[in-house]
Design a protein around this motif. Structure first.
Motif, PDB file in Angstrom:
ATOM      1  N   TYR A 114       0.959  -1.285   0.115  1.00 29.24           N
ATOM      2  CA  TYR A 114      -0.088  -0.062  -0.096  1.00 29.24           C
ATOM      3  C   TYR A 114       0.892   1.181  -0.095  1.00 29.24           C
ATOM      4  O   TYR A 114       2.097   1.117   0.688  1.00 29.24           O
ATOM      5  CB  TYR A 114      -1.128   0.123   1.230  1.00 29.24           C
ATOM      6  CG  TYR A 114      -2.000   1.207   1.104  1.00 29.24           C
ATOM      7  CD1 TYR A 114      -2.852   0.895   0.282  1.00 29.24           C
ATOM      8  CD2 TYR A 114      -2.046   2.272   1.933  1.00 29.24           C
ATOM      9  CE1 TYR A 114      -4.077   1.875   0.052  1.00 29.24           C
ATOM     10  CE2 TYR A 114      -2.932   3.106   2.179  1.00 29.24           C
ATOM     11  CZ  TYR A 114      -3.815   3.016   1.020  1.00 29.24           C
ATOM     12  OH  TYR A 114      -5.033   3.959   0.824  1.00 29.24           O
ATOM     13  N   VAL A 115       0.551   2.337  -0.753  1.00 25.96           N
ATOM     14  CA  VAL A 115       1.080   3.600  -0.613  1.00 25.96           C
ATOM     15  C   VAL A 115       0.282   4.618   0.070  1.00 25.96           C
ATOM     16  O   VAL A 115      -0.762   4.702  -0.168  1.00 25.96           O
ATOM     17  CB  VAL A 115       1.449   4.032  -1.992  1.00 25.96           C
ATOM     18  CG1 VAL A 115       2.147   5.255  -2.062  1.00 25.96           C
ATOM     19  CG2 VAL A 115       2.392   3.000  -2.751  1.00 25.96           C
ATOM     20  N   LEU A 116       0.809   5.102   1.190  1.00 24.00           N
ATOM     21  CA  LEU A 116       0.229   6.119   2.064  1.00 24.00           C
ATOM     22  C   LEU A 116       0.571   7.472   1.454  1.00 24.00           C
ATOM     23  O   LEU A 116       1.716   7.794   1.466  1.00 24.00           O
ATOM     24  CB  LEU A 116       0.554   5.765   3.429  1.00 24.00           C
ATOM     25  CG  LEU A 116       0.165   4.813   4.417  1.00 24.00           C
ATOM     26  CD1 LEU A 116       0.793   4.741   5.420  1.00 24.00           C
ATOM     27  CD2 LEU A 116      -1.312   4.831   4.654  1.00 24.00           C
ATOM     28  N   GLU A 117      -0.311   8.287   0.914  1.00 25.45           N
ATOM     29  CA  GLU A 117      -0.398   9.545   0.639  1.00 25.45           C
ATOM     30  C   GLU A 117      -0.325  10.322   1.886  1.00 25.45           C
ATOM     31  O   GLU A 117      -0.853  10.033   2.909  1.00 25.45           O
ATOM     32  CB  GLU A 117      -1.149   9.964  -0.545  1.00 25.45           C
ATOM     33  CG  GLU A 117      -1.227   9.144  -1.624  1.00 25.45           C
ATOM     34  CD  GLU A 117      -0.129   9.641  -2.556  1.00 25.45           C
ATOM     35  OE1 GLU A 117       0.458  10.839  -2.197  1.00 25.45           O
ATOM     36  OE2 GLU A 117       0.506   8.752  -3.414  1.00 25.45           O
ATOM     37  N   PRO A 118       0.103  11.626   1.992  1.00 20.36           N
ATOM     38  CA  PRO A 118      -0.032  12.416   3.112  1.00 20.36           C
ATOM     39  C   PRO A 118      -1.303  12.576   3.418  1.00 20.36           C
ATOM     40  O   PRO A 118      -2.256  12.873   2.733  1.00 20.36           O
ATOM     41  CB  PRO A 118       0.595  13.824   2.671  1.00 20.36           C
ATOM     42  CG  PRO A 118       1.697  13.558   1.551  1.00 20.36           C
ATOM     43  CD  PRO A 118       1.004  12.404   0.821  1.00 20.36           C
ATOM     44  N   GLY A 119      -1.716  12.439   4.832  1.00 21.76           N
ATOM     45  CA  GLY A 119      -3.020  12.224   5.372  1.00 21.76           C
ATOM     46  C   GLY A 119      -3.734  10.994   5.510  1.00 21.76           C
ATOM     47  O   GLY A 119      -4.960  11.116   5.894  1.00 21.76           O
ATOM     48  N   ASP A 120      -3.332  10.118   4.620  1.00 23.46           N
ATOM     49  CA  ASP A 120      -3.942   8.569   4.647  1.00 23.46           C
ATOM     50  C   ASP A 120      -3.588   7.870   5.765  1.00 23.46           C
ATOM     51  O   ASP A 120      -2.686   8.059   6.497  1.00 23.46           O
ATOM     52  CB  ASP A 120      -3.328   7.981   3.423  1.00 23.46           C
ATOM     53  CG  ASP A 120      -3.863   8.431   1.874  1.00 23.46           C
ATOM     54  OD1 ASP A 120      -4.797   9.177   1.890  1.00 23.46           O
ATOM     55  OD2 ASP A 120      -3.282   7.751   1.197  1.00 23.46           O
ATOM     56  N   THR A 121      -4.655   7.208   6.184  1.00 23.75           N
ATOM     57  CA  THR A 121      -4.442   6.090   7.202  1.00 23.75           C
ATOM     58  C   THR A 121      -4.962   4.738   6.557  1.00 23.75           C
ATOM     59  O   THR A 121      -5.698   4.514   5.570  1.00 23.75           O
ATOM     60  CB  THR A 121      -5.451   6.475   8.375  1.00 23.75           C
ATOM     61  OG1 THR A 121      -6.770   6.474   8.119  1.00 23.75           O
ATOM     62  CG2 THR A 121      -5.030   7.854   9.035  1.00 23.75           C
ATOM     63  N   ALA A 122      -4.190   3.730   7.198  1.00 23.21           N
ATOM     64  CA  ALA A 122      -4.749   2.194   6.565  1.00 23.21           C
ATOM     65  C   ALA A 122      -4.366   1.461   7.925  1.00 23.21           C
ATOM     66  O   ALA A 122      -3.817   1.763   9.073  1.00 23.21           O
ATOM     67  CB  ALA A 122      -3.675   1.961   5.774  1.00 23.21           C
ATOM     68  N   ARG A 123      -5.108   0.155   7.888  1.00 21.13           N
ATOM     69  CA  ARG A 123      -5.215  -0.750   8.678  1.00 21.13           C
ATOM     70  C   ARG A 123      -4.772  -2.080   8.125  1.00 21.13           C
ATOM     71  O   ARG A 123      -5.585  -2.671   7.167  1.00 21.13           O
ATOM     72  CB  ARG A 123      -6.403  -0.941   9.325  1.00 21.13           C
ATOM     73  CG  ARG A 123      -6.694  -2.038  10.664  1.00 21.13           C
ATOM     74  CD  ARG A 123      -7.735  -1.839  11.292  1.00 21.13           C
ATOM     75  NE  ARG A 123      -8.834  -2.616  10.518  1.00 21.13           N
ATOM     76  CZ  ARG A 123      -9.809  -3.375  11.104  1.00 21.13           C
ATOM     77  NH1 ARG A 123      -9.872  -3.581  12.396  1.00 21.13           N
ATOM     78  NH2 ARG A 123     -10.545  -3.891  10.426  1.00 21.13           N
ATOM     79  N   ILE A 124      -3.850  -2.979   8.541  1.00 21.71           N
ATOM     80  CA  ILE A 124      -3.695  -4.274   8.040  1.00 21.71           C
ATOM     81  C   ILE A 124      -4.014  -5.153   9.420  1.00 21.71           C
ATOM     82  O   ILE A 124      -3.387  -4.819  10.360  1.00 21.71           O
ATOM     83  CB  ILE A 124      -2.067  -4.379   7.616  1.00 21.71           C
ATOM     84  CG1 ILE A 124      -1.754  -3.295   6.556  1.00 21.71           C
ATOM     85  CG2 ILE A 124      -1.698  -5.760   7.331  1.00 21.71           C
ATOM     86  CD1 ILE A 124      -0.284  -3.218   6.386  1.00 21.71           C
ATOM     87  N   VAL A 125      -4.654  -6.078   9.101  1.00 23.96           N
ATOM     88  CA  VAL A 125      -4.991  -7.221   9.965  1.00 23.96           C
ATOM     89  C   VAL A 125      -4.564  -8.647   9.425  1.00 23.96           C
ATOM     90  O   VAL A 125      -4.729  -8.956   8.250  1.00 23.96           O
ATOM     91  CB  VAL A 125      -6.600  -7.273  10.155  1.00 23.96           C
ATOM     92  CG1 VAL A 125      -7.039  -8.156  11.181  1.00 23.96           C
ATOM     93  CG2 VAL A 125      -7.212  -5.865  10.424  1.00 23.96           C
ATOM     94  N   TRP A 126      -3.755  -9.428  10.404  1.00 20.26           N
ATOM     95  CA  TRP A 126      -3.304 -10.436  10.149  1.00 20.26           C
ATOM     96  C   TRP A 126      -3.036 -11.207  11.548  1.00 20.26           C
ATOM     97  O   TRP A 126      -3.118 -11.041  12.614  1.00 20.26           O
ATOM     98  CB  TRP A 126      -1.840 -10.713   9.274  1.00 20.26           C
ATOM     99  CG  TRP A 126      -0.747 -10.088  10.157  1.00 20.26           C
ATOM    100  CD1 TRP A 126      -0.357  -8.856  10.073  1.00 20.26           C
ATOM    101  CD2 TRP A 126       0.109 -10.928  10.736  1.00 20.26           C
ATOM    102  NE1 TRP A 126       0.834  -8.807  10.885  1.00 20.26           N
ATOM    103  CE2 TRP A 126       1.254 -10.165  11.419  1.00 20.26           C
ATOM    104  CE3 TRP A 126       0.315 -12.120  11.111  1.00 20.26           C
ATOM    105  CZ2 TRP A 126       2.310 -10.505  12.150  1.00 20.26           C
ATOM    106  CZ3 TRP A 126       1.322 -12.897  11.732  1.00 20.26           C
ATOM    107  CH2 TRP A 126       2.366 -11.995  12.270  1.00 20.26           C
ATOM    108  N   ASN A 127      -2.994 -12.574  11.276  1.00 23.75           N
ATOM    109  CA  ASN A 127      -3.109 -13.710  12.175  1.00 23.75           C
ATOM    110  C   ASN A 127      -2.182 -15.014  11.907  1.00 23.75           C
ATOM    111  O   ASN A 127      -1.849 -15.275  10.741  1.00 23.75           O
ATOM    112  CB  ASN A 127      -4.479 -14.211  12.916  1.00 23.75           C
ATOM    113  CG  ASN A 127      -5.228 -14.738  12.026  1.00 23.75           C
ATOM    114  OD1 ASN A 127      -4.969 -15.039  10.874  1.00 23.75           O
ATOM    115  ND2 ASN A 127      -6.456 -15.238  12.277  1.00 23.75           N
ATOM    116  N   GLY A 128      -1.968 -15.765  12.749  1.00 26.28           N
ATOM    117  CA  GLY A 128      -1.038 -16.902  12.409  1.00 26.28           C
ATOM    118  C   GLY A 128      -0.806 -17.821  13.849  1.00 26.28           C
ATOM    119  O   GLY A 128      -0.806 -17.341  14.849  1.00 26.28           O
TER     120      GLY A 128
END
Length: 177
Positions: A114-128
């Motif tokens: 993913y590429v975050l531009e200024p002001g962007d937010t993101a969430r990555i969820v993973w398990n194992g």
């Protein structure tokens, strides 16, 4: 600047089998506010955890960290980043500990993920699910679940991840039991 909030939990079947309730991860928490400009190549990290061996107490750490610092915190860390001009951040996710991983991981994730531009937010969820030892001397398993919140923010406030939902979510959860 890159801001990372890693919410994660670690447990074994000794305390929580598949049918048992266990403390769930929380949604994003208010962040401590970083002080001063970011050191070159570093991110402001807020690491929040619940571990079985700590009685599932909520524990947190925050501070500036490089990718090397981040990768040494735990062997299941999979996040890497590249800071680009104009406040753009490229985020990459590597498979966690392939020698110990017992669960499926997606083949061929894009790079960057993913590429975050200024002001962007993101969430990555993973398990194992992971082997307790690479040599097989301890045949037990442990489990981890992660929610990683990311932001490209010039002046992050404490409500950066709590003011609203992230702009983008990447769900890499899999069946772990």
């Amino acid at each position: 600047m890159l801001v990372i909030q890693n919410l994660w939990t670690h447990w074994t079947k000794a305390s929580r089998d598949a049918a048992a309730a266990r403390p769930r991860l929380l949604e994003a928490l208010p962040l401590p506010t970083p002080v001063g400009p970011p050191p070159p190549g570093q991110a402001w990290i807020h690491d929040v955890r619940r571990r079985e061996d700590e009685g599932f107490e909520l524990r947190a750490w925050s501070g500036w960290a490089s990718q090397d610092d981040w990768s040494r915190m735990r062997f299941t860390n999979t996040l890497a980043w590249a800071l680009r001009s104009g406040g753009v951040v490229e985020v990459t996710l590597r498979p966690p500990s392939p020698g110990m991983r017992q669960t499926r991981w997606p083949d061929g994730l894009p790079s960057p993920l993913y590429v975050l531009e200024p002001g962007d937010t993101a969430r990555i969820v993973w398990n194992g699910r992971f082997r307790n030892s690479m040599g097989g001397s301890n045949r037990g398993s442990f489990y981890e679940e992660h929610q990683i919140f990311l932001a490209a923010a010039a002046d992050p406030g404490p409500d950066l991840f709590t003011a609203g939902p992230p702009d983008h979510t990447i769900d890499l959860t899999t069946r772990i039991y």
